[in-house]
Design a protein around this motif. Structure first.
Motif, PDB file in Angstrom:
ATOM      1  N   ASP A  46     -18.415   1.168 -51.321  1.00  0.00           N
ATOM      2  CA  ASP A  46     -17.105   2.019 -51.393  1.00  0.00           C
ATOM      3  C   ASP A  46     -16.266   2.199 -50.038  1.00  0.00           C
ATOM      4  O   ASP A  46     -16.784   1.867 -49.049  1.00  0.00           O
ATOM      5  CB  ASP A  46     -17.912   3.789 -51.320  1.00  0.00           C
ATOM      6  CG  ASP A  46     -18.403   3.685 -52.776  1.00  0.00           C
ATOM      7  OD1 ASP A  46     -18.139   2.951 -53.706  1.00  0.00           O
ATOM      8  OD2 ASP A  46     -18.939   4.842 -52.743  1.00  0.00           O
ATOM      9  N   PRO A  61     -13.913   4.368 -54.676  1.00  0.00           N
ATOM     10  CA  PRO A  61     -14.728   3.127 -55.265  1.00  0.00           C
ATOM     11  C   PRO A  61     -13.703   1.760 -54.683  1.00  0.00           C
ATOM     12  O   PRO A  61     -12.579   1.886 -54.569  1.00  0.00           O
ATOM     13  CB  PRO A  61     -14.538   3.188 -56.748  1.00  0.00           C
ATOM     14  CG  PRO A  61     -14.377   4.583 -57.017  1.00  0.00           C
ATOM     15  CD  PRO A  61     -13.801   5.258 -55.701  1.00  0.00           C
ATOM     16  N   ASN A  62     -14.683   0.765 -54.449  1.00  0.00           N
ATOM     17  CA  ASN A  62     -13.881  -0.375 -54.081  1.00  0.00           C
ATOM     18  C   ASN A  62     -13.884  -1.325 -55.518  1.00  0.00           C
ATOM     19  O   ASN A  62     -15.062  -1.758 -55.740  1.00  0.00           O
ATOM     20  CB  ASN A  62     -14.852  -1.216 -53.001  1.00  0.00           C
ATOM     21  CG  ASN A  62     -14.697  -2.509 -52.464  1.00  0.00           C
ATOM     22  OD1 ASN A  62     -13.173  -2.781 -52.935  1.00  0.00           O
ATOM     23  ND2 ASN A  62     -15.058  -3.031 -51.456  1.00  0.00           N
ATOM     24  N   VAL A  63     -13.008  -1.456 -56.080  1.00  0.00           N
ATOM     25  CA  VAL A  63     -12.836  -1.670 -57.385  1.00  0.00           C
ATOM     26  C   VAL A  63     -12.723  -3.467 -57.403  1.00  0.00           C
ATOM     27  O   VAL A  63     -11.670  -3.817 -57.079  1.00  0.00           O
ATOM     28  CB  VAL A  63     -11.780  -1.252 -58.166  1.00  0.00           C
ATOM     29  CG1 VAL A  63     -11.854  -1.815 -59.679  1.00  0.00           C
ATOM     30  CG2 VAL A  63     -11.689   0.238 -58.100  1.00  0.00           C
ATOM     31  N   GLU A 110     -10.114  -5.545 -58.893  1.00  0.00           N
ATOM     32  CA  GLU A 110      -8.717  -5.808 -58.670  1.00  0.00           C
ATOM     33  C   GLU A 110      -8.427  -6.416 -57.451  1.00  0.00           C
ATOM     34  O   GLU A 110      -7.361  -6.468 -56.847  1.00  0.00           O
ATOM     35  CB  GLU A 110      -8.241  -4.096 -58.411  1.00  0.00           C
ATOM     36  CG  GLU A 110      -8.434  -3.247 -59.722  1.00  0.00           C
ATOM     37  CD  GLU A 110      -8.043  -1.679 -59.505  1.00  0.00           C
ATOM     38  OE1 GLU A 110      -7.723  -1.569 -58.265  1.00  0.00           O
ATOM     39  OE2 GLU A 110      -7.945  -1.150 -60.402  1.00  0.00           O
TER      40      GLU A 110
END
Length: 310
Positions: A143, A189-191, A194
């Motif tokens: 995160d 969140p660390n997506v 993307e």
């Protein structure tokens, strides 16, 4: 609040100072030994720790049971990693009950992985930054806690951008640390879908392909300019390093007929060293060297006119 800090390089130096200034009790600093094959142009975290009176050990292998024992003995509430070069195993991360956090030199989830600043410059990005994130087994995947953006100007080298990222890392940690110490660590969140992931770069990756567009060639030169190994080209069996360059202004472009018939590569035009690229664009070479010795336009012109065996 007690912390164990894994740190190296300028980001390690500055972020360690932030922890000290914010009153965090740093129980142990883990850093790397200098590598004999590397030019040390950055701050040594071991020196920083000594200056601040903090206990320090060298821990090049984070899987060493002795290192895990030292971390456990330090009884950290939190664990931080600031440009430490190795992945810290989950068993060590778990020794910090209030979390383990890493400072990464990009705007995650973009440019996860190694040398993110160099990759951002190479790809012609106009912005990057620093991100503090929670650590987990997968690299740069936890995160996001906080991040700060910095611009990449058209002529910035990787070192100039890294200097900005170092300041961004310091600002990021300084801004968010009070909330973290109060038990209110922000998370989002660390997506990964993307973003992007890149591995490390080797000196050989600095080879210039003059058939590429001028923008791509120039970005490579900026991305690996000294103190990094430098972009290079080979001419008649000799390796030449492009240390500094820039794109020409429109008024500096030679007439089209002057470039007609020239092949992509190094040339000397009007007493200036230029690189002709695959799209017909030019890169003005401001500093060219061979074996760490400067190569003048006259010397390059003589080399270009010499026989192939010269």
């Amino acid at each position: 609040m007690r912390a164990v800090v894994f740190a190296y390089h300028n980001v390690g130096d500055r972020c360690l100072r932030v922890l000290h200034a914010r009153g965090v009790e740093v129980a142990l600093v883990v850093t790397h030994r200098d590598r004999p094959d590397e030019t040390i142009w950055f701050r040594r975290v071991a020196d920083t720790a000594a200056e601040l009176g903090l206990p320090v050990v060298h821990g090049d292998d984070p899987n060493d049971p002795a290192l895990a024992a030292a971390v456990k003995a330090a009884r950290p509430d939190m664990l931080f990693s600031f440009y430490y070069r190795a992945m810290i195993p989950p068993a060590v991360l778990a020794l910090a009950p209030r979390g383990a956090f890493n400072m990464h030199g990009s705007l995650l989830p973009k440019y996860r992985g190694r040398v993110p600043v160099n990759w951002a410059v190479l790809h012609g990005e106009t912005e990057t930054g620093a991100t503090l994130h929670a650590m987990e087994a997968k690299p740069d995947a936890g995160d996001i806690v906080a991040q700060t953006a910095v611009p990449i100007l058209p002529d910035d080298t990787a070192q100039q951008v890294f200097d900005k990222v170092t300041v961004a890392a310091e600002q990021t940690l300084w801004r968010v640390l009070p909330a973290m110490l109060a038990g209110n660590t922000p998370r989002r969140p660390n997506v990964l879908a993307e973003g992007s992931y890149f591995s490390g770069r080797r000196p050989e990756d600095g080879r210039i392909d003059w058939r590429q567009p001028a923008a791509a060639v120039y970005n490579l030169i900026r991305a690996v300019a000294p103190p990094y190994p430098g972009a290079f080209t080979e001419l008649k069996g000799r390796r030449l390093v492009v240390e500094r360059a820039r794109r020409p202004l429109p008024a500096e472009m030679p007439p089209t007929q002057v470039l007609a018939g020239l092949t992509p590569g190094l040339h000397v035009l009007d007493g200036r060293i230029v690189g002709l690229c695959g799209d017909g664009g030019l890169v003005l070479i401001l500093a060219l060297s061979e074996g760490n010795a400067p190569l003048s336009p006259a010397a390059l012109a003589a080399l270009l006119q010499s026989s192939p065996q010269a």
